[in-house]
Motif scaffolding. Structure first.
Motif, PDB file in Angstrom:
ATOM      1  N   ARG A   1       0.826  -1.215   0.000  1.00 51.88           N
ATOM      2  CA  ARG A   1       0.000   0.000   0.000  1.00 51.88           C
ATOM      3  C   ARG A   1       0.857   1.260   0.000  1.00 51.88           C
ATOM      4  O   ARG A   1       1.877   1.326   0.701  1.00 51.88           O
ATOM      5  CB  ARG A   1      -0.894   0.030   1.244  1.00 51.88           C
ATOM      6  CG  ARG A   1      -2.029  -0.959   1.196  1.00 51.88           C
ATOM      7  CD  ARG A   1      -2.786  -0.948   2.510  1.00 51.88           C
ATOM      8  NE  ARG A   1      -1.955  -1.488   3.587  1.00 51.88           N
ATOM      9  CZ  ARG A   1      -2.431  -2.223   4.596  1.00 51.88           C
ATOM     10  NH1 ARG A   1      -3.719  -2.456   4.688  1.00 51.88           N
ATOM     11  NH2 ARG A   1      -1.623  -2.683   5.524  1.00 51.88           N
ATOM     12  N   VAL A   2       0.414   2.254  -0.755  1.00 57.07           N
ATOM     13  CA  VAL A   2       1.036   3.572  -0.669  1.00 57.07           C
ATOM     14  C   VAL A   2       0.655   4.148   0.691  1.00 57.07           C
ATOM     15  O   VAL A   2      -0.524   4.354   0.968  1.00 57.07           O
ATOM     16  CB  VAL A   2       0.522   4.515  -1.774  1.00 57.07           C
ATOM     17  CG1 VAL A   2       1.221   5.864  -1.683  1.00 57.07           C
ATOM     18  CG2 VAL A   2       0.719   3.896  -3.136  1.00 57.07           C
TER      19      VAL A   2
ATOM     20  N   ASP B   1      -8.205   0.430  -0.583  1.00 50.55           N
ATOM     21  CA  ASP B   1      -7.397  -0.610   0.058  1.00 50.55           C
ATOM     22  C   ASP B   1      -5.942  -0.625  -0.437  1.00 50.55           C
ATOM     23  O   ASP B   1      -5.141  -1.435   0.012  1.00 50.55           O
ATOM     24  CB  ASP B   1      -8.047  -1.996  -0.106  1.00 50.55           C
ATOM     25  CG  ASP B   1      -8.188  -2.393  -1.569  1.00 50.55           C
ATOM     26  OD1 ASP B   1      -7.731  -1.633  -2.450  1.00 50.55           O
ATOM     27  OD2 ASP B   1      -8.756  -3.473  -1.830  1.00 50.55           O
ATOM     28  N   GLN B   2      -5.626   0.261  -1.364  1.00 49.55           N
ATOM     29  CA  GLN B   2      -4.230   0.342  -1.802  1.00 49.55           C
ATOM     30  C   GLN B   2      -3.506   1.572  -1.265  1.00 49.55           C
ATOM     31  O   GLN B   2      -2.375   1.866  -1.642  1.00 49.55           O
ATOM     32  CB  GLN B   2      -4.150   0.327  -3.333  1.00 49.55           C
ATOM     33  CG  GLN B   2      -4.490  -1.054  -3.902  1.00 49.55           C
ATOM     34  CD  GLN B   2      -4.378  -1.084  -5.404  1.00 49.55           C
ATOM     35  OE1 GLN B   2      -3.564  -0.399  -5.998  1.00 49.55           O
ATOM     36  NE2 GLN B   2      -5.212  -1.895  -6.028  1.00 49.55           N
ATOM     37  N   VAL B   3      -4.186   2.308  -0.414  1.00 51.60           N
ATOM     38  CA  VAL B   3      -3.594   3.505   0.179  1.00 51.60           C
ATOM     39  C   VAL B   3      -3.807   3.422   1.689  1.00 51.60           C
ATOM     40  O   VAL B   3      -4.801   2.861   2.160  1.00 51.60           O
ATOM     41  CB  VAL B   3      -4.236   4.789  -0.396  1.00 51.60           C
ATOM     42  CG1 VAL B   3      -3.644   6.034   0.252  1.00 51.60           C
ATOM     43  CG2 VAL B   3      -4.045   4.850  -1.909  1.00 51.60           C
TER      44      VAL B   3
ATOM     45  N   LEU C   1       2.001  10.427  -4.282  1.00 42.10           N
ATOM     46  CA  LEU C   1       2.298  10.300  -5.708  1.00 42.10           C
ATOM     47  C   LEU C   1       3.756   9.881  -5.919  1.00 42.10           C
ATOM     48  O   LEU C   1       4.041   8.952  -6.683  1.00 42.10           O
ATOM     49  CB  LEU C   1       2.028  11.646  -6.403  1.00 42.10           C
ATOM     50  CG  LEU C   1       2.487  11.761  -7.855  1.00 42.10           C
ATOM     51  CD1 LEU C   1       1.646  10.855  -8.764  1.00 42.10           C
ATOM     52  CD2 LEU C   1       2.396  13.221  -8.344  1.00 42.10           C
ATOM     53  N   ALA C   2       4.656  10.547  -5.229  1.00 40.74           N
ATOM     54  CA  ALA C   2       6.086  10.269  -5.427  1.00 40.74           C
ATOM     55  C   ALA C   2       6.444   8.858  -4.979  1.00 40.74           C
ATOM     56  O   ALA C   2       7.161   8.129  -5.670  1.00 40.74           O
ATOM     57  CB  ALA C   2       6.913  11.306  -4.678  1.00 40.74           C
ATOM     58  N   ALA C   3       5.945   8.449  -3.814  1.00 41.01           N
ATOM     59  CA  ALA C   3       6.272   7.108  -3.317  1.00 41.01           C
ATOM     60  C   ALA C   3       5.677   6.033  -4.222  1.00 41.01           C
ATOM     61  O   ALA C   3       6.289   4.983  -4.466  1.00 41.01           O
ATOM     62  CB  ALA C   3       5.749   6.947  -1.888  1.00 41.01           C
ATOM     63  N   TRP C   4       4.485   6.318  -4.746  1.00 40.86           N
ATOM     64  CA  TRP C   4       3.798   5.360  -5.619  1.00 40.86           C
ATOM     65  C   TRP C   4       4.556   5.202  -6.936  1.00 40.86           C
ATOM     66  O   TRP C   4       4.827   4.097  -7.400  1.00 40.86           O
ATOM     67  CB  TRP C   4       2.369   5.866  -5.848  1.00 40.86           C
ATOM     68  CG  TRP C   4       1.506   5.032  -6.723  1.00 40.86           C
ATOM     69  CD1 TRP C   4       1.343   3.678  -6.681  1.00 40.86           C
ATOM     70  CD2 TRP C   4       0.654   5.510  -7.776  1.00 40.86           C
ATOM     71  NE1 TRP C   4       0.435   3.281  -7.635  1.00 40.86           N
ATOM     72  CE2 TRP C   4      -0.006   4.380  -8.320  1.00 40.86           C
ATOM     73  CE3 TRP C   4       0.362   6.774  -8.286  1.00 40.86           C
ATOM     74  CZ2 TRP C   4      -0.917   4.495  -9.371  1.00 40.86           C
ATOM     75  CZ3 TRP C   4      -0.552   6.880  -9.318  1.00 40.86           C
ATOM     76  CH2 TRP C   4      -1.170   5.738  -9.866  1.00 40.86           C
ATOM     77  N   LYS C   5       4.936   6.350  -7.539  1.00 38.52           N
ATOM     78  CA  LYS C   5       5.625   6.302  -8.838  1.00 38.52           C
ATOM     79  C   LYS C   5       7.042   5.766  -8.704  1.00 38.52           C
ATOM     80  O   LYS C   5       7.529   5.040  -9.569  1.00 38.52           O
ATOM     81  CB  LYS C   5       5.680   7.714  -9.449  1.00 38.52           C
ATOM     82  CG  LYS C   5       4.336   8.268  -9.857  1.00 38.52           C
ATOM     83  CD  LYS C   5       3.969   7.834 -11.251  1.00 38.52           C
ATOM     84  CE  LYS C   5       2.691   8.545 -11.696  1.00 38.52           C
ATOM     85  NZ  LYS C   5       2.264   8.160 -13.017  1.00 38.52           N
TER      86      LYS C   5
END
Lengths: 158, 725
Positions: free
Chosen positions: B200-201, B226-228, B253-257
């Motif tokens: 999860r982000v 459920d993904q954050v 956004l940054a951690a996800w990308k």
């Protein structure tokens, strides 16, 4: 960036850090020595959240440069309790309800510790003057003054 | 009252031990290996079209890993009430704190250096820095779809105000202004985002509602909930200023990308320019009364500066439906309120949510009417204040248990006022110094708790009981944000009481969207009431299952509050709130007639917490609110010129220090149980800040004979007012 070796005593222990001389003591403590109890609230010496003792004197760590602390002694909030026992100020801040968000608390306690070292029985007026460089946005300060007075009474009894 | 064991005790807060040793982990204290550092690039101009955003030089700077702009977000919008704000601006900027892009680099120094290399070419647009200018016909539009720059409008009509004013024995018409207020929480915005063990982000930041942050991150990133994950650690104060997201979406956004941890911390200047403020508000009142002091009519116009985006401006203005006339019964009211977009920093939530501004103007109207009719401040308030059975401006009956009349008398008594004949004799105070004068002022008020106005209100909690014969350990799950006010400990006290166990066995698992559902925000004086009811319900359910031999026994779910209704657009009629806090304060001051400096000598604060779950913490909330009011009324002079904030540091924006703090506040706590909260509690988070500013103005008038209509009462303003009077 040029760095220099800085030797200092932090909370009673000799430490040696390689850092740019222009780095602030605040970030020397936070980034290089992992002492995170000293807080960054303004970086201009106004809020006092970064107050530490430098050779026993309270200073804003954000206004002291790494190069200035070579060979000197620093005490942070982490070094205030001794042998696992909390400093009376720490306990009385808790008991008096002098802590809400707590971000200013380490700085307030360090300024108070410096005061009690110099003046074990301060009046409320003297406490107010000693803490004027420590901003608190939550408590209204009254319970902070109570905590310092209670701690002073206890220190005096011991 | 029923005999209670844990509720009502000033037990020590569990969370503060870590705060006195430096071990508490605030947003900027968490780090992870391989962590990257983010620097935000702000607009730095108040109103302009973006012609070109040039990031190549920044991208080539050593250590830079990525630069995120509008095109990186699946849905580039945010906003708690209306999604009228871009996360990263790509067409135009509307205030200097708008965010344009974010640099991510291996070190903070590299990110800072690269940020300076970002070039934004602007076509400047006219800057509107006052709501009056913004509402003029022909003014440039800040949001193209908002004609007249109107953010929100309210209209209330009850009875016939014009006719009643024509019949009144006394009519007072005045204009008041209250300024911006900066929250100045000691912890500037910061956060860390990373991918957790379950992919999860995860954003770890300081906010006022994990689930509001979660919803906004999910919407912007187009990810399912459920993904954050949003987690709060220790929070360094909030006071409303952390209701809107600041760093959360960009970090996620940054951690996800990048699939790497990313950290950010704002400087104090970035914090002051980058987050909202208490709304500046102009209030024009025309009130009429009979010669005996009975209020007959109020005709009112309210103009608020929404700043560049709605944030919660529409909801703050909505609160004026009931709050514009203060805590009084007035049968004929006509009120029009307008909130206008400007290129100033957005107005947002701040302790009191419009009520401090409304109370300021209403309390001074009462004082002026009393002066015109030669009535004392106690009598006029007792004659007109809300009571059980009263109908308020929204044409609904006030919920039962109105303690305001009792609080007015309690405050007056503590102040030393004496009831004589048909009135009250106020103490007469005089300075011993020839160049100083003393005076006393009083103010009364009420503040709704919870959202109200038809918004669904409720909270989730879960309680798990462990043990065999006896309950040995209790887990209490709540997402309620503890911004420093002590919510977690108070909720643990409620659980311990409901379960009849010692507080020591209750462990709180808090503020993590992965472990529990929405508690609603730490706002509107609501957590002890609504999260408290959810906790009590969960504890009661768990206890029932425990008695049915479930091991562990689990209880919980959502507790829904009784419904309110939305205001009628033509008249404002509705059932707006199910519970209120009440308070009355009096202040004695000494003013230096040569310098204009005001010293507060003492304060009496009479309040009704319904039932004080933790009396020490109730007093703490009230003291904190009072000194924030002191700052707003005396020293906090937030300046903005042409859309540029002038007071972006703590050395120029002066919040009260230890030398300013008033030495004597006498508290009178009447505990008149309410029917909504657990054990009769009322919200006390905000009421403390409502009353000091108008009381100070009245005290200044008592001392000098001169009325002031705006704050802060800086020495310059006081001297100028005394000279022109």
């Amino acid at each position: 960036m040029n760095t220099m070796k800085i030797n200092l005593i932090v909370n009673g222990q000799s430490r040696s850090v390689e850092a740019p001389p222009g780095k602030t003591l605040l970030y020397l403590l936070r980034d290089d020595l992992d002492l995170l109890g000293t807080k960054d609230g303004c970086r201009e010496g106004e809020c006092g959240a970064c107050t530490v003792l430098l050779d026993g004197e309270p200073v804003n760590a954000c206004l002291v440069l790494a190069g200035q602390v070579d060979g000197r002694e620093v005490v942070t909030i982490e070094g205030l309790s001794q042998n696992g026992h909390l400093h009376p100020l720490q306990r009385h801040f808790v008991e008096a309800g002098a802590v809400q968000c707590g971000f200013c608390t380490p700085g307030l306690i360090m300024s108070s510790a410096a005061l009690l070292e110099q003046n074990p029985q301060p009046t409320e007026e003297q406490i107010r003057h000693a803490l004027v460089g420590n901003l608190c946005r939550c408590t209204g300060y009254t319970k902070v003054f109570e905590a310092v007075q209670h701690a002073a009474e206890e220190v005096d009894r011991d | 009252m029923t005999e209670l064991k844990t509720v009502g005790q000033s037990v020590i807060r569990k969370d503060v031990w870590d705060k006195v040793t430096g071990e508490a982990t605030y947003a900027d204290d968490a780090s992870l290996p391989t962590m990257l550092h983010m620097k935000m690039v702000f607009a730095e101009t108040p109103h302009a079209r973006i012609r070109k955003l040039e990031t190549a030089a920044a991208e080539n700077h050593p250590g830079v890993v990525a630069i995120f702009t509008a095109k990186d977000l699946p849905s580039n919008v945010m906003g708690m009430v209306t999604q009228d704000q871009q996360v990263f601006c790509d067409e135009k900027v509307r205030f200097e704190g708008d965010q344009v892009c974010a640099i991510v680099a291996e070190t903070a120094a590299q990110a800072n250096a690269a940020a300076k290399l970002v070039q934004i070419e602007y076509d400047d647009l006219p800057v509107l820095d006052s709501p009056f200018q913004a509402m003029e016909s022909g003014a440039a539009l800040i949001h193209e779809d908002k004609p007249g720059n109107l953010c929100h409008q309210v209209r209330l009509r009850v009875g016939d105000a014009d006719a009643a004013l024509a019949e009144a024995d006394v009519v007072i018409e005045r204009e008041y202004f209250t300024p911006w207020q900066e929250h100045a929480y000691l912890e500037p915005e910061a956060g860390l985002a990373y991918i957790d063990d379950e992919g999860r982000v995860t954003v770890r930041a300081s906010g006022q509602n994990t689930h509001d942050d979660l919803r906004q991150i999910c919407a912007a990133l187009d990810l399912p909930e459920d993904q954050v994950r949003v987690v709060y650690g220790a929070i360094g104060g909030a006071f409303g200023g952390r209701e809107d997201v600041s760093v959360q979406i960009a970090l996620a956004l940054a951690a996800w990308k990048l699939q790497r941890p990313v950290k950010i911390r704002w400087s104090r200047e970035e914090s002051i320019k980058g987050h909202g403020k208490r709304h500046p508000i102009t209030i024009r009142h025309k009130w009429g009364a009979r010669s005996d002091g009975t209020l007959l009519a109020a005709k009112t116009e309210v103009i608020t500066d929404a700043g560049a985006y709605n944030s919660t401006s529409s909801e703050v203005l909505t609160n004026f439906y009931y709050a514009a006339i203060g805590a009084y019964q007035i049968p004929n009211v006509s009120m029009d309120g307008f909130s206008a977009f400007t290129n100033n920093v957005p107005g947002c939530a701040f302790r009191g949510f419009g009520s401090p501004q409304a109370t300021f103007a209403a309390e001074l109207q009462i004082e002026h009417i009393a002066e015109a009719l030669n009535l004392d401040p106690v009598t006029i308030r007792l004659k007109n204040c809300v009571r059980d059975g009263a109908t308020i401006a929204t044409q609904s009956e006030i919920p039962p248990g109105v303690s305001l009349p009792a609080l007015i008398e309690a405050c007056a008594n503590e102040l030393g006022a004496e009831q004589k004949g048909n009135g009250w004799e106020m103490p007469i105070v005089e300075s011993e110094k020839p160049h100083k004068r003393r005076g006393i002022g009083m103010a009364a008020g009420m503040k709704n708790s919870g959202f109200g106005w038809g918004f669904p209100e409720g909270s989730e909690a879960r309680v798990v009981l462990h043990g065999q014969a006896d309950i040995e350990r209790v887990e209490l799950f709540t997402a309620a944000a503890d911004c420093g006010q002590g919510a977690h400990n108070v909720l643990a006290q409620v659980a311990a009481e409901a379960l009849n166990v010692p507080l020591e066995v209750v462990e709180t698992v808090t503020s993590d969207t992965a472990t529990i559902g929405d508690a609603g925000p730490a706002s509107a004086s609501r957590l002890t009431i609504f999260a408290g009811q959810a906790v009590k319900q969960a504890a009661d359910q768990a206890l029932e299952k425990w008695h049915n031999e479930d091991r562990p026994a689990v209880g919980g779910g959502r507790w829904d509050a009784p419904l309110t209704t939305p205001p009628d657009p033509e008249t404002g009629a509705c059932f707006n709130s199910i519970t209120y806090a009440y308070g009355v304060q009096a202040v004695e001051i000494e003013v230096d007639m040569e310098t204009g400096e005001i010293e507060i000598l003492n304060i009496v604060a009479a309040h009704d917490p319904g039932r004080a779950v933790n009396p020490q913490q109730v007093i703490g909330q009230l003291q904190g609110g009072i000194i924030q009011a002191q700052g707003w009324a005396l020293t906090e002079n937030f300046l903005s010129q042409g859309g540029y904030v002038q007071t972006d540091r703590l050395s120029t924006y002066l919040i009260p220090t230890s030398l300013d703090a008033v030495s004597e506040i006498k508290f009178v706590l009447l505990e008149q149980p309410d029917t909504i909260g657990p054990y009769g509690v009322r919200g006390v988070g905000e009421i403390g800040i409502l009353l000091l500013a108008p009381a100070l103005v009245s005290a200044l008038h008592d001392a000098t004979g001169v009325w002031f209509d705006r704050i802060p009462l800086t020495p310059e303003r006081v001297i100028s007012g005394l000279q022109t009077a």
